[in-house]
Design an enzyme around this catalytic site. Structure first.
Site: not given
Lengths: 499, 365
Positions: B13-15
């Site tokens: 997952g990430c930003a």
């Protein structure tokens, strides 16, 4: 009278308390198992093929068919079947004949492959709430973008077949199956937005109206092939081989060549229709190319050409050759594929499983950078929607179903098509039997089956977080093997479950 | 033994965050690094990185190769290759600042290079293809060497750590450029090395990506037909190659690439008319192997522009905003407000709708 060495395989169990001697069974059984004598029904079990027509039609459920427990002295090497086949051949001197797909206990790889689903890191998608696309186009895809002189995109493509579902009905000729079976398949294909296939039997004039959903076949006997026939279909399939009997041709006995079949095939009534083992104008790959282009020329390059081959040992190299021969689609038929009649030894011992053939072909075409040159359709025992999903994830664009479609029409896999006495009105030309299959009912059952499968495919795709079938095609990371050895895993290009 | 990324596929997952000055104004690199601090919870300290465009104006005609080495042997091998294929105009360690949060750095070097004229001529390749093939060769065949940035007048900076710490480590405050993208990573297990962090870059294309695509292996096996090797087994790598293939090799427009990667649904295409419908149908059918499904929001950086794109179902958050001549993109609005508190026209682009910004005409960077 000669000694009969063979004890019947099945027993007809008739519950005397329930039987009203209504004689429906006797009327229904084309094999002549049941007769009425002196107020009671009697059975000649030697003739029973376990097709269950009598069981299904018995109004009092008085009948059932059980496997006989009569036995030879048990032997791990000489099965009862092996012994009986020797008796049969010793008696007749003939080649053993069988129908439908290879029933032996060789591995079914579909059952050793499991499908992935999304958990936590990405979301599964609910097909009832979100679009879930199963539309497929078959045909050559360009290897890059071309532009018009004015710089706009050149959107012309080789002819394509558009399928609303990734499932087509595979080739079964008029002759091997009945008029009503063909009518059911043709109408169902039209309603489903997919295609059925004439097989090598020509196209009955009544079915030209379904041409937009018809694949017309050109096989080694060239039965029923003429310009209007080629023009009538949406695509043309050159049949080089069949999974049930790789390396041999076909033989439709004269008894099945009725007036109608004779007209459609363009051969005299009552004569045997023999398709040679090879196409006598194709002795090598360069000859195939000539036939592919002859058919393209004959139809002004408006129709995709499918080349159908049986899955044999060297299938990857063969497919690569076909991809370079101008074909638009390769159809590969596995060793479990059905047939109206084949020599038993060929059916049960020649060819390879479609799962392995598919994996090898898809990878080879990619290794050579020519996967876009052709679409890949596979068949040869696709039994349910999970098999379809696994096939697509291994690399198929779509699947052919034959046996599954016939089962939907009522076939009970008694594997006696070669007798022409199909009690379900499918593999027969006897008018009284053919009329038992109502095309309207048949169409609806086929539509139901494929629609149900399509729903299930959508569910399985959604579970994987995939909302379009092209994102599942060749997506082998979505598959894991169970109980497969390293060689098998390597050929499939998948990991073992847990890895 | 724990496997290094590339031997094993690791979901993340990430930003993401991005800023673009349409007037070519040079924005310091720590601005975008600060934007990531508000999205700290979207990363887990196992990967962060940045791409800056217009940061090497003094070397703008040279390819800037940023390289990780496992050790000096790998460096010697790689430099031998570089010397035989490129004129190396300048080489140095990439300046870093000791930061307690960033541990066990590899050797990190930077080379400003141009292909050796005769070598390029003999190869019969165009210059970009020559460089791309050299980079793929080094990453695929040279053990312990990893070229993670290879464009002109742009550079990627990445590490294992939180993005704000990575920015500190690479002294991003000392760089300035017209475009910056940033990435904070939340992998499900450790990537084992720095190469797994984002952005992922090929020539001047860089991608920061949030999501886990479900079409990965279909895309990988498709793009590998065209000479790419997906060594990292990450979504971002395959997405970068797809854009490189479509934009550079096929000359597709950004819109056409977006209509392949995040193709409209058939039902949408059928509602269109005439030429538009024909083109959409063609792109989707002809290049279906590059359709990406599953959640993603990406920012594609390239020379002179930036494109933000969501998957067609919009399964990942992404917002866009503007202020004056600057465009902001981020996973969350708070990150944009960190960069520009008075941002205007904040909106969430629809799934599959590309947001494309370019330098104003005539602006040279």
């Amino acid at each position: 009278m000669a000694i009969n060495y063979i004890y019947p395989e099945f027993e007809v169990v008739r519950n005397a308390d329930r039987c009203t001697a209504c004689r429906v069974c006797a009327l229904q059984c084309a094999n002549g198992v049941h007769t009425y004598a002196d107020g009671v029904m009697i059975s000649d079990e030697r003739k029973c093929v376990a097709c269950h027509r009598c069981v299904a039609l018995c109004p009092t459920r008085a009948l059932k068919i059980v496997k006989s427990d009569h036995t030879f002295r048990p032997n791990g090497n000489w099965s009862g079947q092996a012994i009986e086949e020797i008796y049969r051949q010793a008696e007749t001197g003939g080649v053993l004949l069988s129908s439908m797909g290879n029933p032996t206990s060789l591995p079914v790889y579909w059952d050793k492959i499991l499908i992935n689903a999304s958990q936590v890191t990405n979301p599964p998608i609910d097909p009832l709430r979100e679009p879930m696309e199963t539309r497929v186009f078959l045909g050559k895809k360009p290897n890059g973008m071309r532009r018009n002189p004015d710089g706009t995109l050149d959107t012309r493509m080789s002819p394509q077949l558009e399928l609303k579902v990734p499932i087509l009905f595979s080739a079964m000729s008029y002759g091997s199956i009945s008029y009503n079976a063909h009518a059911s398949l043709a109408q169902a294909a039209a309603e489903l937005g997919t295609y059925y296939n004439t097989g090598e039997g020509g196209l009955h004039e009544d079915f030209y109206q379904y041409g937009a959903n018809t694949i017309v076949q050109v096989a080694s006997g060239r039965f029923g092939v003429h310009p209007d026939y080629l023009e009538a279909g949406a695509a043309i399939e050159i049949k080089m081989g069949q999974g049930a009997k790789p390396g041999i041709g076909g033989h439709l006995p004269g008894a099945k060549i009725s007036e109608d079949v004779s007209e459609t095939r363009m051969i005299p009534q009552g004569t045997d229709a023999i398709s040679p083992a090879p196409h006598h104008d194709i002795y090598s790959i360069e000859d195939l190319r000539q036939l592919v282009y002859s058919l393209k020329e004959a139809t002004a390059y408006r129709k995709p050409i499918i080349v159908k081959v049986a899955a044999v040992h060297n299938i990857a190299a063969i497919a690569s050759g076909i991809a370079r021969s101008g074909a638009d689609v390769i159809a590969i038929d596995g060793f479990r594929g059905g047939t109206g009649a084949a020599p038993t030894r060929v059916r049960d011992n020649v060819g390879i499983p479609i799962e392995l053939a598919l994996a090898a072909v898809d990878q080879r075409l990619r290794d050579e950078g020519i996967r876009n040159e052709v679409s890949l359709v596979i068949g040869g025992s696709v039994r349910n929607s999970a098999d379809v999903v696994k096939a697509v994830a291994l690399g198929a664009d779509a699947v052919y179903i034959g046996t599954s479609a016939l089962i939907a029409l009522g076939c009970h896999l008694c594997r006696s098509c070669q007798t022409g006495l199909c009690n379900w009105g499918i593999a027969t030309q006897r008018p009284d039997l053919v009329k038992r299959l109502d095309p309207d009912v048949g169409r609806q059952r086929l539509v139901n089956l494929v629609s149900a499968w399509n729903h299930e495919i959508q569910e399985l795709m959604g579970g994987m977080g995939i909302n379009s079938i092209e994102s599942m095609r060749g997506n082998r990371l979505m598959l894991r093997g169970v109980g497969l050895n390293q060689t098998e895993l390597d050929i499939f290009g998948i990991k073992h479950a847990g890895a | 033994m724990l496997q290094k990324e590339g031997k094993v596929r690791i979901p993340s997952g990430c930003a993401i965050s991005g800023v673009f000055a349409k007037d070519g104004r040079r924005i310091p690199g720590d601005l975008v690094a600060r934007s990531m601090t508000t999205m700290h919870e979207r990363s887990n300290g196992l990967g962060g990185g940045f791409a800056g465009y217009g940061i090497y104006p003094e070397y703008k005609d040279l390819y800037a190769l940023h390289v990780f080495y496992d050790g000096s042997d790998a460096k010697a091998e790689c430099e031998k290759f570089l010397d035989s294929h490129f004129e190396v105009v300048n080489l140095s360690k990439i300046p870093t600042r000791k930061t307690p949060a960033i541990k066990d750095p590899p050797l990190i070097w930077r080379y400003f290079v141009t292909p050796i004229h005769n070598k390029l001529k003999d190869s019969h390749l165009d210059e970009k293809e020559f460089v791309a093939r050299c980079v793929i060769n080094l990453n695929h065949n040279y053990k312990g060497t990893y070229v993670f940035s290879s464009g002109k007048n742009m550079g990627v900076f990445k590490a294992v750590g939180y993005p704000e710490d990575v920015g500190e480590f690479y002294r991003l405050d000392e760089y300035a450029g017209y475009c910056w993208t940033a990435h904070g990573r939340y992998p499900t297990n450790t990537p084992g090395w720095w190469g797994g962090a984002h952005p992922f870059a090929m020539l001047d294309y860089s991608i920061v990506h949030n999501g886990e695509i479900s079409s990965y292996d279909a895309n990988r096996r498709y793009i590998e037909m065209f000479g790419y090797h997906c060594d990292l087994l990450t979504d971002t790598e395959v997405i970068t190659y797809i854009f490189d293939y479509l934009l550079r090799k096929q000359g597709a427009t950004l819109e056409q690439a977006a209509h392949i990667v995040a193709a409209p649904f058939w039902s949408t295409i059928e509602r269109k008319q005439g030429r538009e419908r024909e083109e959409l149908k063609y792109l989707r059918n002809a290049f279906s192997g590059m359709l990406i499904t599953g959640p993603f929001s990406i920012i594609l950086g390239f020379e002179g522009g930036m494109m933000a794109l969501n998957d067609r179902l919009k399964l990942r958050s992404m917002v866009v905003g503007e202020k004056d001549r600057t465009v902001y993109v981020a996973s969350e609005e708070c990150a944009i407000r960190m960069m520009e508190p008075d941002v205007e026209n904040v909106y969430a682009p629809r799934g599959g709708e590309p947001v494309i910004v370019r330098l104003h005409e005539g602006v040279k960077c």
